[in-house]
Write a protein that holds these residues in place. Structure first.
Motif, mmCIF file in Angstrom:
data_model
loop_
_atom_site.group_PDB
_atom_site.id
_atom_site.type_symbol
_atom_site.label_atom_id
_atom_site.label_comp_id
_atom_site.label_asym_id
_atom_site.label_seq_id
_atom_site.Cartn_x
_atom_site.Cartn_y
_atom_site.Cartn_z
ATOM 1 N N ASP A 116 10.614 4.170 -4.642
ATOM 2 C CA ASP A 116 9.189 4.326 -4.922
ATOM 3 C C ASP A 116 8.814 3.460 -6.114
ATOM 4 O O ASP A 116 9.528 3.417 -7.122
ATOM 5 C CB ASP A 116 8.848 5.785 -5.238
ATOM 6 N N ALA A 117 7.674 2.777 -6.001
ATOM 7 C CA ALA A 117 7.139 2.005 -7.113
ATOM 8 C C ALA A 117 6.010 2.798 -7.772
ATOM 9 O O ALA A 117 5.342 3.593 -7.107
ATOM 10 C CB ALA A 117 6.620 0.659 -6.619
ATOM 11 N N PRO A 118 5.771 2.592 -9.075
ATOM 12 C CA PRO A 118 4.735 3.359 -9.764
ATOM 13 C C PRO A 118 3.309 2.932 -9.421
ATOM 14 O O PRO A 118 2.351 3.617 -9.784
ATOM 15 C CB PRO A 118 5.028 3.107 -11.246
ATOM 16 N N ALA A 119 3.157 1.801 -8.728
ATOM 17 C CA ALA A 119 1.838 1.303 -8.344
ATOM 18 C C ALA A 119 2.033 0.330 -7.186
ATOM 19 O O ALA A 119 3.160 0.092 -6.735
ATOM 20 C CB ALA A 119 1.153 0.624 -9.523
ATOM 21 N N ARG A 120 0.945 -0.217 -6.697
ATOM 22 C CA ARG A 120 1.048 -1.220 -5.638
ATOM 23 C C ARG A 120 1.867 -2.401 -6.138
ATOM 24 O O ARG A 120 1.592 -2.965 -7.200
ATOM 25 C CB ARG A 120 -0.348 -1.681 -5.215
ATOM 26 N N VAL A 121 2.860 -2.776 -5.363
ATOM 27 C CA VAL A 121 3.774 -3.847 -5.783
ATOM 28 C C VAL A 121 3.627 -5.018 -4.817
ATOM 29 O O VAL A 121 3.844 -4.880 -3.613
ATOM 30 C CB VAL A 121 5.232 -3.330 -5.866
ATOM 31 N N LEU A 130 0.819 -1.216 0.000
ATOM 32 C CA LEU A 130 0.000 0.000 0.000
ATOM 33 C C LEU A 130 0.851 1.263 0.000
ATOM 34 O O LEU A 130 0.420 2.304 -0.501
ATOM 35 C CB LEU A 130 -0.944 -0.005 1.200
ATOM 36 N N GLY A 131 2.045 1.181 0.553
ATOM 37 C CA GLY A 131 2.950 2.322 0.541
ATOM 38 C C GLY A 131 3.670 2.507 -0.777
ATOM 39 O O GLY A 131 4.381 3.498 -0.961
ATOM 40 N N LYS A 132 3.496 1.527 -1.718
ATOM 41 C CA LYS A 132 4.128 1.571 -3.044
ATOM 42 C C LYS A 132 5.640 1.761 -2.921
ATOM 43 O O LYS A 132 6.246 2.611 -3.561
ATOM 44 C CB LYS A 132 3.516 2.678 -3.902
ATOM 45 N N LYS A 133 6.249 0.909 -2.091
ATOM 46 C CA LYS A 133 7.681 0.998 -1.825
ATOM 47 C C LYS A 133 8.348 -0.367 -1.980
ATOM 48 O O LYS A 133 7.753 -1.415 -1.689
ATOM 49 C CB LYS A 133 7.939 1.477 -0.397
ATOM 50 N N VAL A 134 9.598 -0.331 -2.411
ATOM 51 C CA VAL A 134 10.494 -1.486 -2.380
ATOM 52 C C VAL A 134 11.614 -1.156 -1.401
ATOM 53 O O VAL A 134 12.161 -0.048 -1.423
ATOM 54 C CB VAL A 134 11.085 -1.777 -3.772
ATOM 55 N N HIS A 135 11.943 -2.100 -0.527
ATOM 56 C CA HIS A 135 12.967 -1.873 0.495
ATOM 57 C C HIS A 135 14.101 -2.883 0.357
ATOM 58 O O HIS A 135 13.881 -4.032 -0.043
ATOM 59 C CB HIS A 135 12.365 -2.014 1.897
ATOM 60 N N ARG A 136 15.286 -2.445 0.715
ATOM 61 C CA ARG A 136 16.463 -3.318 0.811
ATOM 62 C C ARG A 136 17.116 -3.070 2.158
ATOM 63 O O ARG A 136 17.409 -1.925 2.521
ATOM 64 C CB ARG A 136 17.463 -3.025 -0.311
ATOM 65 N N PHE A 137 17.368 -4.155 2.900
ATOM 66 C CA PHE A 137 17.908 -4.056 4.257
ATOM 67 C C PHE A 137 19.072 -5.024 4.408
ATOM 68 O O PHE A 137 18.951 -6.211 4.074
ATOM 69 C CB PHE A 137 16.813 -4.377 5.276
ATOM 70 N N VAL A 138 20.209 -4.518 4.874
ATOM 71 C CA VAL A 138 21.384 -5.347 5.138
ATOM 72 C C VAL A 138 21.529 -5.479 6.653
ATOM 73 O O VAL A 138 21.946 -4.528 7.322
ATOM 74 C CB VAL A 138 22.664 -4.726 4.534
ATOM 75 N N PRO A 139 21.169 -6.618 7.222
ATOM 76 C CA PRO A 139 21.170 -6.746 8.682
ATOM 77 C C PRO A 139 22.526 -6.495 9.335
ATOM 78 O O PRO A 139 22.596 -5.896 10.415
ATOM 79 C CB PRO A 139 20.709 -8.184 8.915
#
Length: 296
Positions: free
Chosen positions: A55-60, A37-46
């Motif tokens: 930001d994504a152009p639509a719901r991903v 719903l936030g239309k976001k892609v995240h990358r996390f390196v623990p």
């Protein structure tokens, strides 16, 4: 990062509206996930706590790796190619234009490099969702519909030896299993698990074939043996648990996505980190993340 056995703690306080689709990319020691719903892609390196988002152009609904280092992304209207180096999304294949109220939801890649994903009614009312298989050919994508009649399809997941596909019918509180042959055909649909408390969301399998299922509204990760026998659940500090991914060098660190969607103010006050990424250690390793195969 020191984590305890089956004792989840927040490792990324991101508070996504609808966190979903975690995948562990071993070559980067990084976890990718989405906020639908936030239309976001995240990358996390623990190991370094590095966190980046696009930001994504639509719901991903999902992000799954491709052999060339890019990702296949399931957006509302179909499949897109996402390049993490540029942050750009490129349309790749339209899905279900006849159902404008549908969107792509969850997906996985099996051991032969085939993509499996489901669609759902975005209003969560109509049985317009289906399950698809995608194979890359030199002249384009081969997209095959295999099952239909879902309001909210979830999962899917494939057993370690590739002979069973698991799919959730979330609103009906059911997880189904299909036999899966080498050619990618499904048969022998049967009920694998029936939920009564909470709704089955994303599913994955571990290296022993056990099924791990995020439980929306149930505050736990539910687990089952390959024959459907329940294993002890793992309680989570968030009501809406969506999906897990096995990560770390030994694939025994479990990362869990959660969601804030649908929670009232009283619940959010009790669960301030709802929507964040939680993690814990376990004793059975997961399976390596497969990449979508490109036919040469």
């Amino acid at each position: 990062m020191t984590l305890k056995y089956h004792n989840p703690e927040c490792v990324l306080d991101v508070r996504a509206t609808l966190g979903e689709g975690p995948v562990w990319i071993g070559s980067e020691s990084a976890l990718y996930f989405v906020d639908i719903l936030g239309k976001k892609v995240h990358r996390f390196v623990p190991d370094t706590a590095e966190h980046k988002s696009w930001d994504a152009p639509a719901r991903v609904g999902f992000m799954l790796p491709v052999e060339d280092g890019k990702f296949l992304a399931g957006l509302a209207d179909g499949l897109h190619i996402f390049d993490p180096h540029t942050g750009e999304f490129a349309p790749h294949a339209q899905i279900e234009p006849e159902h404008p109220g549908n969107r792509l939801n969850d997906g996985c890649v099996d051991g032969l490099g085939r993509l499996w994903f489901g669609t759902m009614d975005d209003g969560e009312e109509n049985e317009t969702g289906s399950i698809y298989r995608v194979i890359h050919k030199r002249d384009g994508l081969e997209i095959t519909k295999h099952d239909e009649g879902y309001v909210v399809s979830n999962g899917p997941a494939v057993s370690p030896n590739g002979d069973v596909l698991y799919v959730c019918d979330s609103g009906e509180q059911k997880v189904y299993a299909f036999d899966l042959d080498k050619a990618g055909n499904l048969s022998n649909e049967r009920l694998f698990a029936q939920f009564s408390d909470g709704y089955p969301d994303g599913v994955v399998t571990d290296s022993e074939g056990n099924v791990w299922c995020g439980t929306w509204g149930g505050g736990r990760v539910s687990r089952f043996r390959p024959d459907g026998t329940p294993l002890p659940s793992i309680e989570m500090p968030a009501t809406n648990v969506t999906k897990i991914a096995f990560g770390g060098d030994d694939l025994k660190t479990v990362f869990v996505t959660t969601a804030r969607k649908g929670l009232d103010a009283e619940t959010l006050a009790k669960e301030p980190q709802a929507g964040s990424i939680f993690a814990f250690r376990t004793d059975v390793a997961g399976n390596p993340q497969h990449a979508f195969r490109l036919e040469k």
